[in-house]
Design a protein around this motif. Structure first.
Motif, mmCIF file in Angstrom:
data_model
loop_
_atom_site.group_PDB
_atom_site.id
_atom_site.type_symbol
_atom_site.label_atom_id
_atom_site.label_comp_id
_atom_site.label_asym_id
_atom_site.label_seq_id
_atom_site.Cartn_x
_atom_site.Cartn_y
_atom_site.Cartn_z
ATOM 1 N N SER A 149 0.844 -1.294 0.031
ATOM 2 C CA SER A 149 0.154 -0.231 0.066
ATOM 3 C C SER A 149 0.800 1.218 0.224
ATOM 4 O O SER A 149 2.072 0.997 -0.091
ATOM 5 C CB SER A 149 -0.883 0.150 1.292
ATOM 6 O OG SER A 149 -0.028 0.270 2.334
ATOM 7 N N ARG A 150 0.275 2.497 0.347
ATOM 8 C CA ARG A 150 1.405 3.627 0.080
ATOM 9 C C ARG A 150 1.918 3.615 1.400
ATOM 10 O O ARG A 150 3.195 4.211 1.189
ATOM 11 C CB ARG A 150 0.390 4.898 0.510
ATOM 12 C CG ARG A 150 -0.340 5.213 -0.909
ATOM 13 C CD ARG A 150 -1.142 6.494 -0.497
ATOM 14 N NE ARG A 150 -1.850 7.130 -1.574
ATOM 15 C CZ ARG A 150 -2.878 6.793 -2.114
ATOM 16 N NH1 ARG A 150 -3.399 5.695 -1.814
ATOM 17 N NH2 ARG A 150 -3.296 7.318 -3.597
ATOM 18 N N ARG A 192 6.004 2.418 0.929
ATOM 19 C CA ARG A 192 7.239 3.505 0.897
ATOM 20 C C ARG A 192 7.943 3.804 2.115
ATOM 21 O O ARG A 192 8.928 4.195 2.187
ATOM 22 C CB ARG A 192 6.652 4.868 0.212
ATOM 23 C CG ARG A 192 5.985 4.291 -1.399
ATOM 24 C CD ARG A 192 5.255 5.786 -1.606
ATOM 25 N NE ARG A 192 4.373 6.082 -0.952
ATOM 26 C CZ ARG A 192 3.352 6.963 -1.254
ATOM 27 N NH1 ARG A 192 3.587 7.595 -2.504
ATOM 28 N NH2 ARG A 192 2.402 7.270 -0.710
ATOM 29 N N PRO A 248 -9.533 -0.899 4.102
ATOM 30 C CA PRO A 248 -10.277 -1.348 2.840
ATOM 31 C C PRO A 248 -9.327 -1.075 1.542
ATOM 32 O O PRO A 248 -8.824 -0.187 1.259
ATOM 33 C CB PRO A 248 -11.512 -0.114 3.031
ATOM 34 C CG PRO A 248 -11.316 0.622 4.293
ATOM 35 C CD PRO A 248 -9.876 0.345 4.687
ATOM 36 N N GLY A 261 -8.340 5.852 9.490
ATOM 37 C CA GLY A 261 -8.143 4.523 9.471
ATOM 38 C C GLY A 261 -7.298 4.218 8.383
ATOM 39 O O GLY A 261 -7.207 2.959 7.973
ATOM 40 N N LYS A 262 -6.403 5.235 7.903
ATOM 41 C CA LYS A 262 -5.474 4.872 6.685
ATOM 42 C C LYS A 262 -4.332 4.446 7.051
ATOM 43 O O LYS A 262 -3.686 4.500 8.412
ATOM 44 C CB LYS A 262 -5.483 6.120 6.028
ATOM 45 C CG LYS A 262 -6.812 6.435 5.154
ATOM 46 C CD LYS A 262 -6.444 7.614 4.126
ATOM 47 C CE LYS A 262 -7.640 8.102 3.242
ATOM 48 N NZ LYS A 262 -7.242 8.661 2.200
ATOM 49 N N PRO A 300 0.198 5.237 5.599
ATOM 50 C CA PRO A 300 0.691 5.139 6.962
ATOM 51 C C PRO A 300 0.567 5.887 8.054
ATOM 52 O O PRO A 300 -0.152 7.120 7.820
ATOM 53 C CB PRO A 300 2.377 5.262 6.561
ATOM 54 C CG PRO A 300 2.161 6.322 5.131
ATOM 55 C CD PRO A 300 0.648 5.875 4.663
ATOM 56 N N GLU A 345 0.461 11.119 6.914
ATOM 57 C CA GLU A 345 0.746 11.956 5.484
ATOM 58 C C GLU A 345 2.248 11.341 5.207
ATOM 59 O O GLU A 345 3.094 11.624 6.078
ATOM 60 C CB GLU A 345 0.611 13.239 5.355
ATOM 61 C CG GLU A 345 -0.720 13.744 5.426
ATOM 62 C CD GLU A 345 -1.689 13.066 4.078
ATOM 63 O OE1 GLU A 345 -1.063 12.919 2.980
ATOM 64 O OE2 GLU A 345 -2.935 12.856 4.620
HETATM 65 N N1 LIG Z 1 -2.192 11.192 1.491
HETATM 66 C C1 LIG Z 1 -2.144 10.119 2.419
HETATM 67 C C2 LIG Z 1 -2.940 9.067 1.817
HETATM 68 C C3 LIG Z 1 -2.960 7.790 2.639
HETATM 69 C C4 LIG Z 1 -4.017 6.458 1.543
HETATM 70 O O1 LIG Z 1 -5.002 6.885 1.422
HETATM 71 N N2 LIG Z 1 -3.732 5.264 2.207
HETATM 72 C C5 LIG Z 1 -4.238 4.236 1.714
HETATM 73 C C6 LIG Z 1 -3.195 3.037 1.427
HETATM 74 S S1 LIG Z 1 -2.848 2.997 -0.136
HETATM 75 C C7 LIG Z 1 -5.415 3.926 2.696
HETATM 76 O O2 LIG Z 1 -4.991 3.670 3.859
HETATM 77 N N3 LIG Z 1 -6.516 3.722 2.416
HETATM 78 C C8 LIG Z 1 -7.837 3.115 3.228
HETATM 79 C C9 LIG Z 1 -8.734 3.899 3.117
HETATM 80 O O3 LIG Z 1 -9.143 4.700 2.216
HETATM 81 O O4 LIG Z 1 -9.563 3.714 4.038
HETATM 82 C C10 LIG Z 1 -0.791 9.513 2.576
HETATM 83 O O5 LIG Z 1 -0.046 9.649 1.411
HETATM 84 O O6 LIG Z 1 -0.441 9.048 3.678
#
Ligand SMILES: N[C@@H](CCC(=O)N[C@@H](CS)C(=O)NCC(=O)O)C(=O)O
Length: 207
Positions: A10-11, A14, A36, A53-54, A56, A68
């Motif tokens: 996932s993001r 990195r 998700p 809930g995202k 990193p 972020e």
């Molecule tokens: N701008 C944020 C984006 C983070 C993001 O969108 N992460 C995705 C993983 S690829 C995520 O956690 N998605 C789960 C969700 O949308 O609930 C960052 O770069 O840290």
């Protein structure tokens, strides 16, 4: 100890590459977490303290959370000083900060809008478009192997990441293609792939 909430592939992958490049993987508590996914799999992990809930998400020793990707990367580079990122006052610091912010403020939105095939005059006047972003990158790489000069740095790690993730989006611009290939050939990238394969296995077993 610092804690990283990480979902394999996932993001947040990195951040694993950065920790590997900084050689500090052993100094971080990495918690594998669910998110998700766009294919409908996965789900929000109530144990992940990220407000959306995202991933990193990094939690400092003091209990503060940092979200972020670019902010987490800058924090880690300051926390573990190395040649991978210019320190405060060092040449290249301002250039690094500009590109790290440009990634989140311009490149990623433009990249996502392009994949979604969405365009609107307000978006174009705000962010410009992918061709302009590619030109900016190509200009930044003129006469140098990497964005900050002769060495691969945190800036290359972040800016090359969408092209390594979606090779189809790689523009037919030699200076960019060569740079992305150089970035993709870094040992930290291969080590990350090995780590992520094992992390995905561990996560599947945990679920
Ligand atoms: N701008 C944020 C984006 C983070 C993001 O969108 N992460 C995705 C993983 S690829 C995520 O956690 N998605 C789960 C969700 O949308 O609930 C960052 O770069 O840290």
């Amino acid at each position: 100890m610092l804690t990283l909430y990480h979902a394999p592939n996932s993001r947040s992958t990195r951040i694993i590459t950065l920790l590997t490049a900084l050689d500090v993987m052993d100094q971080i508590d990495i918690r594998l977490t669910d998110i998700p996914r766009q294919d409908g799999s996965g789900g929000r992990d109530p144990n992940n303290p990220h407000p959306e809930g995202k991933v990193p998400l990094l939690v400092t020793e003091e209990g503060e959370t940092i979200r972020e990707t670019n902010a987490i990367m800058l924090y880690l580079c300051d926390r573990f000083p190395s040649d991978f990122a210019p320190k405060v006052g060092a040449p290249g610091r301002a250039t690094m900060l500009s590109w790290m912010a440009w990634y989140g403020n311009v490149l990623e939105p433009v990249f996502v809008l392009n994949i979604a095939e969405i365009s609107h005059p307000v978006l174009t006047s705000t962010f410009r478009g992918l061709p302009e972003a590619i030109t900016a990158l190509a200009t930044g790489l003129e006469g140098r192997d990497y964005i900050l000069g002769a060495r691969y740095s945190v800036v290359d790690l972040l800016l090359a990441s969408p092209f390594l993730w979606f090779p189809k989006a790689l523009p037919d611009v030699p200076v960019i293609k060569d740079w992305v290939a150089r970035c993709g050939a870094q040992p930290a990238i291969a080590q990350t792939t090995v780590y992520e394969t094992k992390a995905q296995q561990r996560f599947t077993e945990m679920a």
